[in-house]
Design a protein around this motif. Structure first.
Motif, short mmCIF file in Angstrom:
data_model
loop_
_atom_site.label_atom_id
_atom_site.label_comp_id
_atom_site.label_asym_id
_atom_site.label_seq_id
_atom_site.Cartn_x
_atom_site.Cartn_y
_atom_site.Cartn_z
N THR A 74 -2.15 3.78 -3.95
CA THR A 74 -2.66 4.15 -2.63
C THR A 74 -3.96 3.41 -2.37
N VAL A 75 -3.93 2.52 -1.36
CA VAL A 75 -5.11 1.73 -1.00
C VAL A 75 -5.63 2.25 0.34
N PRO A 76 -6.82 2.86 0.39
CA PRO A 76 -7.34 3.36 1.67
C PRO A 76 -7.49 2.24 2.69
N CYS A 77 -7.22 2.54 3.96
CA CYS A 77 -7.32 1.50 4.98
C CYS A 77 -8.77 1.14 5.28
N GLU A 78 -9.73 1.92 4.74
CA GLU A 78 -11.14 1.60 4.94
C GLU A 78 -11.61 0.46 4.04
#
Length: 283
Positions: A74-78
């Motif tokens: 899971t890679v945060p879009c931030e």
């Protein structure tokens, strides 16, 4: 770990497979340039994450016996960067002949390397999520299609095969609605190689009712468009957000795997729990 432009990435180039663990294989691409193209120059008007599945992960235990696992990332879009997918594949393959004490060490190594790659240059560094699924958990992984009303039921004429946001319209003079709409007809192409990327997409919104036929024509219009998965989903979100003016909006696409990896970007206008990381039949 390197970063620059897509043309300087390993995409479309012959690449030797590393036989030992090598974190320098990861190639970061900045999000800012593509976001500027769709009108995002400051803080983005969405939350979300890029949900990856790695189907080809293997390493050796301390006695040299191969181990295998699936990985959910899971890679945060931030994050200021995304990871170029071929570099991620080469990086994961570098684990194949490397000895690790256990799965927890592999998990920690992937989390550390990816976090350094995608958060590089951020004023406050965060982390990515990494979950390893060992073989005894494989038969618990369900296959389920995205829930919602199918747009594909509509008998429409399609004439646009490059993004045509002007197709989008909504009934701004009528009472707002809440709908969840799904299509399996999203196709785009790799930004560098032009190879096809296939996806199912779910659009959930509250607000002026969006014209469903024109929405489906709009989704089909990505068919000859060259852009990475994450960028396509953000473009769809921004086109809907600016042209249809929903009160709430969520866009979630699950792309078919390539090179043992799938990427499933999710963007939402309001904070909420991540969608279930469940693969579809085509994945």
């Amino acid at each position: 770990m390197t970063s620059s432009t897509p043309e300087q990435s390993p995409l479309g180039k012959a690449a030797a497979y590393a036989h030992q663990y090598d974190a320098t294989l990861l190639f970061a691409l900045p999000r800012a340039g593509k976001r500027a193209e769709i009108g995002i120059t400051g803080a983005a008007p969405f939350f979300g994450a890029d949900l990856w599945t790695a189907f080809e992960l293997s390493w050796l235990n301390l006695r040299g016996k191969p181990q295998v696992a699936l990985a959910h990332i899971t890679v945060p879009c931030e994050t200021p960067h995304i990871v170029e997918s071929k570099s991620f594949k080469l990086y994961l393959n570098s684990f194949n002949q490397t000895r690790f004490a256990d799965a927890a060490e592999v998990q920690a190594r992937i989390r550390s390397d990816l976090s350094q790659t995608v958060w590089r240059g951020a004023p406050v560094a965060g982390s990515v999520g990494v979950k390893l699924l060992l073989p005894e958990m494989f038969d618990r992984q369900p296959v389920h299609e995205l829930d919602g009303l199918s747009l594909d039921r509509l008998d429409i004429e399609c004439t646009h095969y490059l993004p045509a946001p002007e197709l989008l319209t909504a009934q701004t003079n009528e009472a707002p609605v809440s709908e969840v709409l799904v299509s399996h007809l999203l196709k785009s192409n790799c930004l560098v190689t032009g190879q096809p990327d296939w996806a199912s997409v779910r659009i959930a919104y509250s607000g002026p009712q969006i014209d469903q036929e024109r929405l489906l024509q709009y989704l089909v219009s990505f068919r000859n468009h060259n852009e990475f998965h994450e960028q396509c989903v953000e473009r769809i979100f921004m086109d809907l957000w600016t042209r249809c003016k929903p009160i709430k909006l969520e866009v979630y696409a699950r792309y078919t795997r390539r090179g043992g990896l799938d990427i499933n970007p999710w963007r939402t206008s309001h904070p909420q729990a991540l969608p279930a990381h469940t693969r579809t039949a085509r994945q």
